[in-house]
Design an enzyme around this catalytic site. Structure first.
Site, short mmCIF file in Angstrom:
data_model
loop_
_atom_site.label_atom_id
_atom_site.label_comp_id
_atom_site.label_asym_id
_atom_site.label_seq_id
_atom_site.Cartn_x
_atom_site.Cartn_y
_atom_site.Cartn_z
N SER A 1 4.58 16.88 39.39
CA SER A 1 3.48 17.44 38.64
C SER A 1 2.85 18.67 39.28
CB SER A 1 2.41 16.37 38.44
OG SER A 1 1.84 16.00 39.69
N LYS B 1 -3.72 23.01 43.84
CA LYS B 1 -3.47 22.24 42.61
C LYS B 1 -4.81 21.86 41.98
CE LYS B 1 -0.77 18.16 41.15
NZ LYS B 1 0.03 17.02 41.62
N SER C 1 5.64 14.33 43.38
CA SER C 1 5.10 15.57 42.82
C SER C 1 4.94 16.75 43.75
CB SER C 1 3.75 15.29 42.15
OG SER C 1 3.97 14.68 40.92
N1 GLN Z 1 6.78 11.99 38.17
C1 GLN Z 1 5.98 10.89 38.65
C2 GLN Z 1 5.05 10.42 37.57
O1 GLN Z 1 5.12 10.94 36.51
C3 GLN Z 1 5.23 11.27 39.89
C4 GLN Z 1 4.03 12.08 39.67
C5 GLN Z 1 3.28 12.41 40.91
O2 GLN Z 1 3.80 12.30 42.01
N2 GLN Z 1 2.02 12.77 40.74
O3 GLN Z 1 4.26 9.54 37.74
#
Ligand code: GLN
Length: 491
Positions: free
Chosen positions: A159, A84, A183
């Site tokens: 994400s 990532k 994420s």
């Molecule tokens: N969807 C969550 C957010 O938008 C989690 C994102 C993540 O785990 N990086 O914050």
């Protein structure tokens, strides 16, 4: 899983490693298979922001030579892995999917990626994601959307959507993701792979671009549970450069595989709102629970009265931490600086205006507001109190059960564009993943089934702090008992 008709790029690492040790395949063939697949599908999926320029085939040849000399090699040696784009990679652009860092090349390597490198794995490239990991669909990237290989009109989740799309489509054998509110687990669910969020502090955060530091945690995204164990073994461990990393022993995770779960207690949360889920998600979840029962587990109802407050709690604390962490992007120290400027303040303002995308700006505003004098007690402090309640409710629950089972997300992968203009709805999609981040406990998403239109749906298991071993044990037994046959991917 019959492997006779499968392409090499579809197989898990542990399987490929056995095959190369027995002389059935070579590392060169494995790498060629991945690179060919990448050539065929990356244009349609856009899983990557930056592809590696390493000479993979030369490296693979060297490893095959070692194998022929009967030298001992790590199972990850020569295996193509995707990272990532939130992990700093020395000498390789690291954008975090933000315009701000479009041309940022870190002078150092993150601990997690360093460990994968030391094990000999090959970097395929840096994967697409929501900007600064804020989002659930990978639509918030400054570099365009990533598509779900099961249906290219749909999101891969987020994400860590690029990592998920890369692993499930066969452009890499495994990937690293990060999980602040889901994420790793949610994109794993949306793309039919395994995603493991370790205990907070199990894997060093050093060299990861910070979003919400008290939740951020790196973890593996893999084809199956065995591979998740291999990757976790490789990246876990204390690191003096991360003050919150835990100085505790790391068990041999492989010894938790192929074990019986007879008599183990699995909790289902009484207050969990399954009415928010698509009917197919509920059907698959209920079937998955039956699979655990048939494997000998006892299903126990537990109570977590504050579970439905988790989303609201997270969406106060995470933006607060983000607004503080993102203060460093000022046009001076990192990344982009605005061109037309009339003074210092103007430079800060314009650089931040041009560098950040809409969702990131919104979170900085919410976080700054919730931390400001007069509102701190009403929002941030209150949220911390609820966080403590949720933590203690988990603590209590784990006195009675070994693990807790929930769906990963209320839906399967949705259409690109369907949710992006309704942030609240998208946030509510994190309802089942966020509680584990608030408590700092480990969680895993394992493929649980497919909807009638061939979209994968994951099954989530959670255990208590540092009990990744137990988590892998139950997850592996579940995977072996379920014997899910995946439909054919259309790309
Ligand atoms: N969807 C969550 C957010 O938008 C989690 C994102 C993540 O785990 N990086 O914050």
């Amino acid at each position: 899983m019959g492997s006779f008709a499968m392409n090499l790029y579809e197989l898990p690492i542990h399987n490929l490693h056995q095959k190369r040790l027995s002389g059935e395949v070579t590392t060169v063939e494995i790498v060629q298979s991945i690179l060919k697949r990448l050539e065929n599908v990356e244009e349609k999926l856009h899983s990557f922001i930056t592809l590696s320029e390493d000479r993979h085939l030369d490296l693979a040849e060297k490893i095959d030579h070692k194998i022929s000399q009967k030298e001992l090699i790590h199972s990850l040696e020569g295996m193509p892995i995707a990272i990532k784009d939130i992990f700093s990679t020395k000498g390789i652009r690291t954008t975090c999917a933000s315009r701000f860092l479009e041309n940022y090349v870190p002078p150092f390597e993150s601990t997690a990626t360093e460990k994968l490198k030391e094990a000999g794995s090959l970097l395929v490239g840096k994967t697409n994601m929501d900007e600064f990991a804020m989002g659930s669909s990978t639509e918030n990237s400054a570099f365009g959307v990533t598509r779900n290989p099961w249906n290219v009109d749909r999101v891969p989740g987020g994400s860590s959507g690029g990592s998920a799309s890369a692993v499930s489509s066969g452009q890499s054998l495994a990937a690293l993701g990060t999980d602040t509110g889901g994420s790793i687990r949610q994109p794993a669910s949306f793309t039919g792979i395994v995603g493991l969020k370790p205990t907070y502090g199990r894997v060093s955060r050093w060299g990861m671009v910070a979003f919400a530091s008290s939740f951020d945690q790196a973890g593996p995204m893999t084809r199956d549970v065995e591979d998740a164990a291999i990757l976790l073994q490789t990246i876990a461990g204390y690191d003096s450069r991360d003050a919150t990393s835990l100085e505790v022993d790391i068990p041999d995770y492989s010894q938790f595989l192929n074990q019986s779960i007879k008599g183990m207690k699995i909790g289902v949360i009484k207050e969990l709102d399954l009415s928010s889920c698509d009917s197919e998600v509920v059907r698959i979840f209920q079937h998955n629970i039956e699979v655990l029962k048939d494997a000998g587990a006892e299903i126990v109802e537990i109570s977590m009265p504050n579970i439905s407050d988790a989303v609201a709690t997270y969406y106060v604390i995470a933006p607060c931490e983000a607004s503080s962490n993102l203060g460093r992007y000022d046009g001076v120290r990192y990344g982009q600086r605005a061109k037309e400027i009339s003074g210092l303040l103007d430079m800060y303002e314009k650089s931040r205006d041009e560098g950040f995308g809409k969702e990131v700006k919104m979170r900085i505003l919410i976080g700054t507001f919730a931390l400001s004098a007069g509102y701190y007690d009403a929002y941030y402090l209150k949220a911390q109190k609820v966080q403590n309640l949720i933590r203690s409710q988990y603590h209590q629950a784990f006195q009675a059960v070994d693990a807790i089972a929930t769906p990963v997300a209320p839906t399967a992968a949705y259409k690109i564009g369907e949710m992006i203009n309704d942030p609240l709805k998208m946030y509510l999609g994190d309802a089942f993943t966020i509680p584990a981040n608030l408590a700092g406990i480990p969680g895993i998403s394992v493929p649980g089934g497919f909807t009638n239109n061939n979209l994968p749906v994951g099954f989530q298991l959670l255990t208590s702090h540092l009990e990744e071993g137990k988590l892998l044990k139950i997850a592996h037994c579940f995977q072996q008992s379920l014997q899910l046959t995946k439909p054919k991917m259309s790309i």
